[in-house]
Design a protein around this motif. Structure first.
Motif, PDB file in Angstrom:
ATOM      1  N   HIS A 176       0.852  -1.196   0.000  1.00 27.73           N
ATOM      2  CA  HIS A 176       0.000   0.000   0.000  1.00 27.73           C
ATOM      3  C   HIS A 176       0.884   1.241   0.000  1.00 27.73           C
ATOM      4  O   HIS A 176       1.521   1.558   0.997  1.00 27.73           O
ATOM      5  CB  HIS A 176      -0.943  -0.027   1.208  1.00 27.73           C
ATOM      6  CG  HIS A 176      -2.100  -0.946   0.991  1.00 27.73           C
ATOM      7  ND1 HIS A 176      -2.926  -1.364   1.998  1.00 27.73           N
ATOM      8  CD2 HIS A 176      -2.582  -1.506  -0.159  1.00 27.73           C
ATOM      9  CE1 HIS A 176      -3.863  -2.164   1.482  1.00 27.73           C
ATOM     10  NE2 HIS A 176      -3.667  -2.262   0.194  1.00 27.73           N
ATOM     11  N   GLU A 179       1.477   3.816   2.688  1.00 24.06           N
ATOM     12  CA  GLU A 179       2.021   3.256   3.927  1.00 24.06           C
ATOM     13  C   GLU A 179       3.519   3.087   3.677  1.00 24.06           C
ATOM     14  O   GLU A 179       3.967   2.094   3.117  1.00 24.06           O
ATOM     15  CB  GLU A 179       1.285   1.941   4.234  1.00 24.06           C
ATOM     16  CG  GLU A 179      -0.216   2.196   4.383  1.00 24.06           C
ATOM     17  CD  GLU A 179      -1.095   0.946   4.299  1.00 24.06           C
ATOM     18  OE1 GLU A 179      -0.567  -0.169   4.431  1.00 24.06           O
ATOM     19  OE2 GLU A 179      -2.310   1.103   4.114  1.00 24.06           O
ATOM     20  N   HIS A 251      -5.724   0.642  -3.437  1.00 20.77           N
ATOM     21  CA  HIS A 251      -5.781  -0.176  -2.222  1.00 20.77           C
ATOM     22  C   HIS A 251      -6.164  -1.634  -2.518  1.00 20.77           C
ATOM     23  O   HIS A 251      -5.762  -2.555  -1.812  1.00 20.77           O
ATOM     24  CB  HIS A 251      -6.816   0.466  -1.286  1.00 20.77           C
ATOM     25  CG  HIS A 251      -6.799  -0.059   0.101  1.00 20.77           C
ATOM     26  ND1 HIS A 251      -7.608  -1.096   0.500  1.00 20.77           N
ATOM     27  CD2 HIS A 251      -6.064   0.283   1.187  1.00 20.77           C
ATOM     28  CE1 HIS A 251      -7.384  -1.364   1.777  1.00 20.77           C
ATOM     29  NE2 HIS A 251      -6.452  -0.539   2.220  1.00 20.77           N
ATOM     30  N   HIS A 284       1.815  -3.482   6.737  1.00 21.79           N
ATOM     31  CA  HIS A 284       0.895  -2.365   6.462  1.00 21.79           C
ATOM     32  C   HIS A 284       1.013  -1.334   7.568  1.00 21.79           C
ATOM     33  O   HIS A 284       1.570  -1.611   8.631  1.00 21.79           O
ATOM     34  CB  HIS A 284      -0.549  -2.866   6.394  1.00 21.79           C
ATOM     35  CG  HIS A 284      -0.798  -3.702   5.189  1.00 21.79           C
ATOM     36  ND1 HIS A 284      -1.536  -3.257   4.131  1.00 21.79           N
ATOM     37  CD2 HIS A 284      -0.390  -4.955   4.873  1.00 21.79           C
ATOM     38  CE1 HIS A 284      -1.575  -4.204   3.203  1.00 21.79           C
ATOM     39  NE2 HIS A 284      -0.886  -5.243   3.633  1.00 21.79           N
ATOM     40  N   GLU A 360      -0.289  -4.211  11.030  1.00 24.64           N
ATOM     41  CA  GLU A 360      -0.619  -2.806  10.839  1.00 24.64           C
ATOM     42  C   GLU A 360       0.205  -2.058  11.878  1.00 24.64           C
ATOM     43  O   GLU A 360      -0.029  -2.217  13.078  1.00 24.64           O
ATOM     44  CB  GLU A 360      -2.106  -2.542  11.109  1.00 24.64           C
ATOM     45  CG  GLU A 360      -3.073  -3.200  10.142  1.00 24.64           C
ATOM     46  CD  GLU A 360      -3.175  -2.518   8.790  1.00 24.64           C
ATOM     47  OE1 GLU A 360      -2.433  -1.538   8.558  1.00 24.64           O
ATOM     48  OE2 GLU A 360      -3.989  -2.980   7.975  1.00 24.64           O
TER      49      GLU A 360
HETATM   50 ZN   LIG Z   1      -2.471  -1.332   4.071  1.00 28.85          ZN
END
Ligand SMILES: [Zn+2]
Length: 1006
Positions: A176, A179, A251, A284, A360
């Motif tokens: 992503h 990110e 995304h 992420h 994340e």
């Molecule tokens: Zn992500």
């Protein structure tokens, strides 16, 4: 033990923790640097400087070991990893990785393919010199564990291999693009793994091969770095949002693990399986501070091995414990992410007998250090998050890198400590996949050789091959027994209680050449998951599914797939298929060639490929010899037999030569000139449409709403304007007005010296803010009025309705309905419409809470009721079906109420029609092509709750507007490379753009 002494022991325990380092299980090495190895003092000082508080770091990453021979990331970055203001391009990251490879035998860099825009993807292996020297032997051992058939499912042999093998842990970064932290974290991680002599890191190096793809979305990374540089050069300005990531999708590049449409997915899977890796760990950044979301929340994907679920819990719990011991706040592993959909990149591992993981962490969307204020739900204490993040904190990219690296190092260490267990599980999961037919079943999935949609069937099978699924073709005809379908107990209805008859097993015959996907293979799991049906209960405790709830490929592709539990299917004579041979071509003799229409997208490709041929579409079904042709059949003239043979062979279409054209009505099928429009709000959803058209080799002019508005006369340049959905229910107002321009600065999306990669192969503008504008809207309206065709879906359909281009159609959004990325049933309403050519009565479609369309016969029309609605006759004389009477006056006939279905426009009454210019003449009324099925038939796969709100409403509409047409979709016909069944609803609109009224019953009426 007394209360006090217990407390005393506890205190002692914590004192030990504080003074003696980390308490670990017997024999585990604590994380501590090697006192004999010098530290790179300057680098270490900068790490400390850029870390905003000591607790945002750990003893594993708060120093950097020095090396005389191996360069640190500073040689490429000019500063340390995670330094403010610094984001490297992929090229710089690769440059550093290759410097490492040159400097130490502990690093090896391999190229793993290219992106859609031709940029390189790499994988970096870091391990001991000995491990890297013996890579090939090790790979062969792992390959045997990956495919237990090679060792005859012999557990003892597996144990030997497990004892000798070095496992592979694959880490992927920055899929992503906004990110941004992973590449620098992974550069530094590679350095640490190669250089650090502390026992903790040495054990990882000696025990594991760490494989790293530092940048997954390379095209998007380079654009993001451009934007960040633009931001640094214009610090006071707003900088443009990253509207394009990869060439096609944003995304959703992390939703491609089923359809395997994107290069990045294919490259990562080939690398993962090529190295026989055990773990795929995808990085992420969206949650403070580290959410290891593979444990997440239910429901879990129903096709993964329970062994994997245990592995998630083990690794996740331990990972949280390790970081918590370091005193790092905000680390947790439960949360609202369900692990249902197999569409995520990490899930490639879950579906191929590995371990999927996803972090994340907290990123700043760039390398600025910023004060970050969290939402209450982000900093709230929860049972699974006893140490939540701070409501407010100064946050830096270095902090993010500290969390990423600490999480990865502790994961790698734990993985190494338990590698025999994980390697054995890796073998066991493969073995259990092979044993599937005799364990839980099914035995196989069969795709019949006589499926009329052969080219679509081939596309589905090609995806299976990309998934490394083995496919076989039966060399003779065969029969299987299908399981008994249990009849539902019928609800008690009155006095006649019917007893359900006991059903008997049925059989099904398959012709020779049918495709068999055997479930006794190592990767049976992924085939099973993709071909099976999904059921998400409306009562599931998870009320907000994270992504799609269904993906059943047979339904989404519209091809026949039979789940076979009868294990006899496995002994049918068959041969392995490694690639799908070209098929199709021309049969028979004659001057006219016919290709039956089964809504195969390849028909549209053929139309564009045979530019000079004349192609007509049959408006009625017909028969020629013993061959029945359906409505929409292509009748081709003006092309040589050999050219047609070549074209149909590559496209997988079957042409039949006829002695003469059938005596039926037909119209020309023309290749339209297409303007394909996008907004500068989002290109996420339209990207999948673009990708589908490119794969079908259908040309179009790609332009923004802004550019469209500048074209003086759209009708002279284009036949069809394709306006795919924007995303996120873009309001009509947003499509017209874009982003406010009354304040702020222009947001350029252009290639400049500061932003050399921004535009890539897509579009550009000097200011992303303006939308279509009133002028553009007027041009679009006049395009349709003058005979053009505008095709819209979801939010762009709502835009067409709101701006008066689709008279007699209203759109509402649902109230309680929940159809979350589900497969629903639709029904053909008007089979004579060219948009419906090739489809059967029932069409399965992808729906995600689509807009609820209704059609009316009066503009602004709404039914008015005074008093209660009377459905039956009122109380009076006679029987129920006889007329009532009134005393003292002649009898009167009750006028028949016109019965209308929910998807139809009610006829205006005499009263409504009197002097009413808003009554829409018949020929101008919306034509319903497809409607949603009745509520009871709506659910095909996934979640449908309160489906009655949309049941029976129109799903695809053709609305005459002036001399042109506006076509509206409530379903999303083109989605994630997974919905080939509904592509032809779009393609038929294109090919029949100037004959959309064909077959219209009321076309001549006024
Ligand atoms: Zn992500």
């Amino acid at each position: 033990m007394g209360h006090k002494s217990w407390l005393g022991l506890l205190l002692l325990f914590f004192t030990t923790l504080a003074t003696g380092g980390i308490a670990l299980a017997d024999g585990e090495t604590p994380p501590a640097r090697d006192p004999k190895q010098p530290v790179d003092e300057a680098y270490t000082a900068k790490i400390r400087k850029y870390t905003t508080a000591p607790y945002f770091s750990s003893p594993l990453v708060d120093y950097l070991p020095a090396s005389k021979t191996v360069p640190t990331p500073e040689v490429v970055l000019g500063d340390v990893a995670g330094a403010p203001g610094i984001l490297p391009y992929a090229e710089d990251v690769y440059k550093y990785m290759r410097l490492l490879e040159k400097a130490t035998p502990r690093v090896k860099v391999v190229s793993i393919g290219t992106t859609e825009e031709g940029r390189e993807m790499i994988a970096v292996a870091v391990s001991s010199e000995a491990n890297l020297k013996n890579l090939e032997q090790n790979r062969q051992r792992l390959a045997k564990l990956a495919d237990p058939r090679t060792i005859h499912l012999d557990d003892a042999e597996a144990d030997k291999l497990v004892a000798e093998s070095v496992p592979v842990y694959y880490i992927t970064g920055t899929i992503h693009s906004p990110e941004t932290g992973a590449p620098t974290a992974l550069m530094e991680l590679a350095y640490r793994l190669a250089v650090d002599e502390s026992p903790y890191v040495r054990e990882i190096r000696d025990g594991v091969i760490t494989l790293i793809t530092p940048v997954v979305e390379v095209d998007g990374r380079d654009r993001m770095v451009d934007l960040y540089k633009w931001h640094l050069a214009h610090p006071k300005d707003f900088y443009p949002p990253l509207i394009y990531w990869g060439k096609y999708v944003a995304h959703d590049n992390n939703r491609d693990a089923m359809g395997m449409t994107l290069k990045l997915t294919q490259n990562v899977l080939n690398t993962y399986l090529g190295w026989n890796a055990q773990v795929l760990h995808d990085l992420h950044e969206s949650v403070p501070y580290l959410y290891d979301n593979t444990v997440g929340d239910g429901p879990y994907n129903a096709w993964v091995d329970p062994l994997l679920v245990d592995e998630w819990q083990m690794i996740g719990a331990r990972n949280v414990a390790d970081l918590t011991r370091f005193g790092m706040p905000g680390v947790f592993t439960h949360g609202d992410f369900d692990t249902w959909s197999p569409g995520y990149l990490m899930f490639l591992a879950a579906m191929h007998n590995g371990i999927s993981r996803l972090y994340e962490t907290f990123g700043n969307g760039g390398a600025d250090t910023r004060e970050r204020t969290l939402q209450p739900d982000e900093y709230a204490r929860a049972w699974y998050r006893p140490n939540p993040p701070f409501p407010k904190a100064l946050w830096s990219q270095r902090n993010n890198n500290n969390y990423e690296e600490t999480g990865l190092l502790t994961s790698l260490h734990y993985f190494n400590e338990n590698k025999r267990l994980f390697l054995k599980n890796f073998y066991l999961k493969g073995k259990r996949s092979i044993q599937k037919p005799s364990a839980e079943g099914p035995a196989a999935y069969v795709l019949p050789a006589d499926d009329p949609r052969a080219s679509v069937q081939a596309d589905l099978l090609r995806i299976m091959l990309k998934q490394h699924v083995e496919i076989s073709r039966a060399t003779s005809a065969f029969q299987v027994t299908l399981p008994v379908k249990k009849e539902k107990k019928s609800a008690k209805s009155g006095d006649a209680e019917e007893k359900p008859k006991p059903a008997s097993p049925t059989t099904r015959d398959f012709p020779a050449g049918s495709y068999v996907i055997r479930m006794d293979q190592p990767y049976s799991r992924v085939a099973d998951a993709l071909l099976d049906y999904q059921y998400w209960s409306p009562e599931d405790p998870q009320t907000t599914p994270y992504d799609d709830t269904a993906w059943t490929f047979g339904e989404l592709f519209g091809v026949q797939v039979t789940r076979v539990t009868d294990s006899k299917v496995l002994s049918v004579p068959m041969e392995r298929v490694t690639d799908l041979r070209p098929f199709g071509g021309v049969k028979g003799e004659g001057a006219v060639f016919a290709i039956d229409n089964h809504a195969e997208p390849a028909l549209a490709s053929l139309r564009y490929r045979l530019k000079d041929a004349s192609i007509d579409a049959a408006e009625e079904p017909f028969q020629s010899g013993d061959h029945k042709f359906s409505r929409g059949t292509f009748l081709i003239r003006g092309v040589s037999r050999s050219d047609l043979d070549a074209a149909t062979k590559t496209l997988g279409l079957q042409a039949v030569a006829l002695a003469s054209a059938p005596p039926i009505k037909s119209h020309a099928v023309r290749a339209p000139r297409i303007a394909y429009i996008h907004t500068w709000i989002s290109t996420q959803s339209e990207g999948w449409w673009r990708l589908a058209l490119d794969n079908l080799q259908i040309p179009y002019d790609y332009m923004s709403t802004q550019a469209l508005a500048k074209i003086p006369d759209l009708n002279t340049k284009y036949d069809v304007i394709l306006f795919p959905p924007v995303t996120g229910n873009a309001a009509p107002n947003a499509i017209v007005h874009g982003t406010p321009t009354t304040w702020g600065n222009p947001l350029p999306w252009m290639n400049t010296p500061e932003t050399p990669n921004l535009v890539g192969k897509n579009d550009s503008t000097s200011d992303m803010r303006p939308g279509l504008g009133w002028d553009g809207l007027a041009k679009l309206q006049s395009f349709v009025r003058n005979g053009g065709v505008l095709l819209t879906a979801l939010d762009t359909s709502q835009f067409a309705i709101a701006t008066g281009m689709a008279n007699g159609v209203t759109s509402t959004t649902s109230e309680k309905m929940k159809i979350v990325g589900s497969i629903v049933g639709t029904r053909l309403v008007d089979a004579a419409s060219p948009i419906a050519y090739g489809y059967d009565e029932k069409v399965s479609a992808y729906c995600d809470d689509g807009p609820i369309f209704s059609v009316t016969s009066i503009i602004g029309g709404r039914r008015r009721h005074l008093g209660p609605e009377i459905k039956t006759r009122p109380t009076g004389r006679g029987t129920k079906d006889e007329p009532d009477f009134v005393i003292g006056r002649p009898a009167s006939e009750t006028p028949d109420e016109p019965e209308k279905e929910l998807w139809e426009a009610p006829q205006p009454t005499d009263e409504q029609s009197f002097n009413n210019p808003r009554v829409i003449p018949l020929a101008n009324r919306a034509r319903v092509i497809l409607r949603y099925a009745d509520a009871k038939d709506l659910l095909i796969s996934g979640l449908v709750e309160n489906g009655n709100e949309i049941a029976q409403h129109p799903a695809v509409l053709d609305v005459p507007s002036g001399s042109g047409h506006v076509v509206l979709f409530s379903i999303n016909p083109v989605y994630r490379g997974e919905t080939e069944n509904t592509y032809s609803l779009v393609l038929n609109t294109l090919l029949n753009f100037d004959s959309l009224n064909a077959g219209r019953k009321d076309a001549d009426q006024k």
